[in-house]
Design a protein around this motif. Structure first.
Motif, PDB file in Angstrom:
ATOM      1  N   GLY A  95       0.788  -1.216   0.000  1.00  0.00           N
ATOM      2  CA  GLY A  95       0.000   0.000   0.000  1.00  0.00           C
ATOM      3  C   GLY A  95       0.826   1.275   0.000  1.00  0.00           C
ATOM      4  O   GLY A  95       1.960   1.302   0.482  1.00  0.00           O
ATOM      5  N   THR A  96       0.243   2.332  -0.562  1.00  0.00           N
ATOM      6  CA  THR A  96       0.848   3.673  -0.569  1.00  0.00           C
ATOM      7  C   THR A  96      -0.173   4.649  -0.029  1.00  0.00           C
ATOM      8  O   THR A  96      -1.288   4.731  -0.557  1.00  0.00           O
ATOM      9  CB  THR A  96       1.242   4.090  -1.997  1.00  0.00           C
ATOM     10  OG1 THR A  96       2.232   3.203  -2.501  1.00  0.00           O
ATOM     11  CG2 THR A  96       1.781   5.523  -2.007  1.00  0.00           C
ATOM     12  N   THR A  97       0.190   5.366   1.021  1.00  0.00           N
ATOM     13  CA  THR A  97      -0.692   6.388   1.581  1.00  0.00           C
ATOM     14  C   THR A  97      -0.431   7.688   0.838  1.00  0.00           C
ATOM     15  O   THR A  97       0.656   8.255   0.929  1.00  0.00           O
ATOM     16  CB  THR A  97      -0.444   6.577   3.080  1.00  0.00           C
ATOM     17  OG1 THR A  97      -0.685   5.334   3.751  1.00  0.00           O
ATOM     18  CG2 THR A  97      -1.383   7.640   3.635  1.00  0.00           C
ATOM     19  N   VAL A  98      -1.435   8.138   0.093  1.00  0.00           N
ATOM     20  CA  VAL A  98      -1.317   9.375  -0.684  1.00  0.00           C
ATOM     21  C   VAL A  98      -2.044  10.502   0.045  1.00  0.00           C
ATOM     22  O   VAL A  98      -3.220  10.350   0.412  1.00  0.00           O
ATOM     23  CB  VAL A  98      -1.900   9.198  -2.095  1.00  0.00           C
ATOM     24  CG1 VAL A  98      -1.902  10.522  -2.840  1.00  0.00           C
ATOM     25  CG2 VAL A  98      -1.104   8.151  -2.872  1.00  0.00           C
ATOM     26  N   THR A  99      -1.345  11.593   0.246  1.00  0.00           N
ATOM     27  CA  THR A  99      -1.923  12.788   0.860  1.00  0.00           C
ATOM     28  C   THR A  99      -1.820  13.924  -0.143  1.00  0.00           C
ATOM     29  O   THR A  99      -0.726  14.229  -0.625  1.00  0.00           O
ATOM     30  CB  THR A  99      -1.187  13.164   2.147  1.00  0.00           C
ATOM     31  OG1 THR A  99      -1.224  12.060   3.056  1.00  0.00           O
ATOM     32  CG2 THR A  99      -1.850  14.375   2.799  1.00  0.00           C
ATOM     33  N   VAL A 100      -2.957  14.529  -0.460  1.00  0.00           N
ATOM     34  CA  VAL A 100      -2.979  15.662  -1.369  1.00  0.00           C
ATOM     35  C   VAL A 100      -3.145  16.927  -0.544  1.00  0.00           C
ATOM     36  O   VAL A 100      -4.163  17.115   0.139  1.00  0.00           O
ATOM     37  CB  VAL A 100      -4.118  15.540  -2.406  1.00  0.00           C
ATOM     38  CG1 VAL A 100      -4.120  16.743  -3.335  1.00  0.00           C
ATOM     39  CG2 VAL A 100      -3.968  14.247  -3.200  1.00  0.00           C
ATOM     40  N   ARG A 101      -2.154  17.796  -0.586  1.00  0.00           N
ATOM     41  CA  ARG A 101      -2.145  19.029   0.198  1.00  0.00           C
ATOM     42  C   ARG A 101      -2.871  20.121  -0.577  1.00  0.00           C
ATOM     43  O   ARG A 101      -2.603  20.343  -1.743  1.00  0.00           O
ATOM     44  CB  ARG A 101      -0.718  19.468   0.504  1.00  0.00           C
ATOM     45  CG  ARG A 101       0.145  18.391   1.140  1.00  0.00           C
ATOM     46  CD  ARG A 101       1.508  18.945   1.550  1.00  0.00           C
ATOM     47  NE  ARG A 101       2.196  19.620   0.439  1.00  0.00           N
ATOM     48  CZ  ARG A 101       2.994  19.014  -0.416  1.00  0.00           C
ATOM     49  NH1 ARG A 101       3.204  17.710  -0.338  1.00  0.00           N
ATOM     50  NH2 ARG A 101       3.595  19.709  -1.380  1.00  0.00           N
ATOM     51  N   ALA A 102      -3.796  20.768   0.117  1.00  0.00           N
ATOM     52  CA  ALA A 102      -4.563  21.837  -0.540  1.00  0.00           C
ATOM     53  C   ALA A 102      -3.740  23.117  -0.688  1.00  0.00           C
ATOM     54  O   ALA A 102      -2.779  23.340   0.058  1.00  0.00           O
ATOM     55  CB  ALA A 102      -5.824  22.119   0.263  1.00  0.00           C
TER      56      ALA A 102
END
Lengths: 111, 118
Positions: free
Chosen positions: A104-111
């Motif tokens: 798994g890869t935890t993807v975080t998209v920063r606003a």
């Protein structure tokens, strides 16, 4: 058995940028490669898949590429949005029911 | 159309206690799977059913785990006795009948049951 390795384990991107996740597999007999997205508190959901007779597949902002010779495949997300934040899993199968998942890869998209 | 339903969503028990998880697959899906998902890992298959028959239970620790799907619809996974290392999310999935040895049908996952063993 099949061994699937996935990188990176975490990925942080600015909204609007692209995200790329890479996986390698060990069994050359594998011929089906799905990608799942898992949001917090939910089960994995299929977002795109590719079969070994195809090198690339695209669905709106997501695309998957497959290199059979090198035994690796990648997920590309363009123009990332906050709702793309989730855990993404790659998997490999020999075309039957048995899926071997990456970690798994935890993807975080920063606003 | 309702998705795969699992209950309970969360369960906390003490070690050595029994625990059971229930799954109701998507209507018409003959194939049912139970997966184990440890923290930070991908799902691992425990058992697969075709209708009421367990066709692959090779990864099920049979000393303490058991499963049943008596009428070929809903299913129960049981652990007795539970150990600390059993703390994980237990996922159920279902798919429509396979089209053959070289075909693949999408697996639809339920939300899982998060088990904590103290």
């Amino acid at each position: 058995g099949e061994n699937v390795e996935q990188h990176p384990s975490t990925l942080s991107v600015q909204e609007g940028d692209s995200a790329v996740i890479k996986c390698t597999y060990s069994d050359s007999a594998s011929n089906y490669f799905p990608w799942y997205k898992q949001e917090l508190g939910k089960g994995p959901q299929l977002i795109i898949d590719i079969r070994s007779n195809v090198g690339e597949k695209k669905d709106q902002r997501i695309a998957v590429t497959l290199n059979k010779t090198a035994k690796h495949f990648s997920l590309h997300i363009t123009e990332t949005q906050p709702e793309d934040s989730a855990v993404y899993f790659c998997a490999a199968s020999k075309g039957d029911y048995k899926l071997s998942f990456g970690a798994g890869t935890t993807v975080t998209v920063r606003a | 159309e309702a998705g795969v339903v699992q209950s309970p969503r969360y369960k906390i028990i003490e070690k050595k206690q029994p625990v059971a998880f229930w799954c109701n697959p998507i209507s018409g899906h003959n194939t049912l799977y139970w997966y184990l998902q440890n923290l930070g890992q991908g799902p691992e298959l425990l058992i697969r059913y075709e209708n009421e028959e367990a066709v692959d239970d090779s990864q099920l620790p049979k000393d303490r785990f058991s499963a049943e799907r008596l009428k070929g619809v809903d299913s129960t996974l049981k652990i007795q006795p539970a150990e600390l290392g059993d703390s994980a999310v237990y996922l159920c999935a279902s798919s429509s009948p396979s089209g053959g040895g070289t075909s693949y049908n999408e697996q639809f996952f339920g939300p899982g049951t998060r088990l904590t063993v103290l």
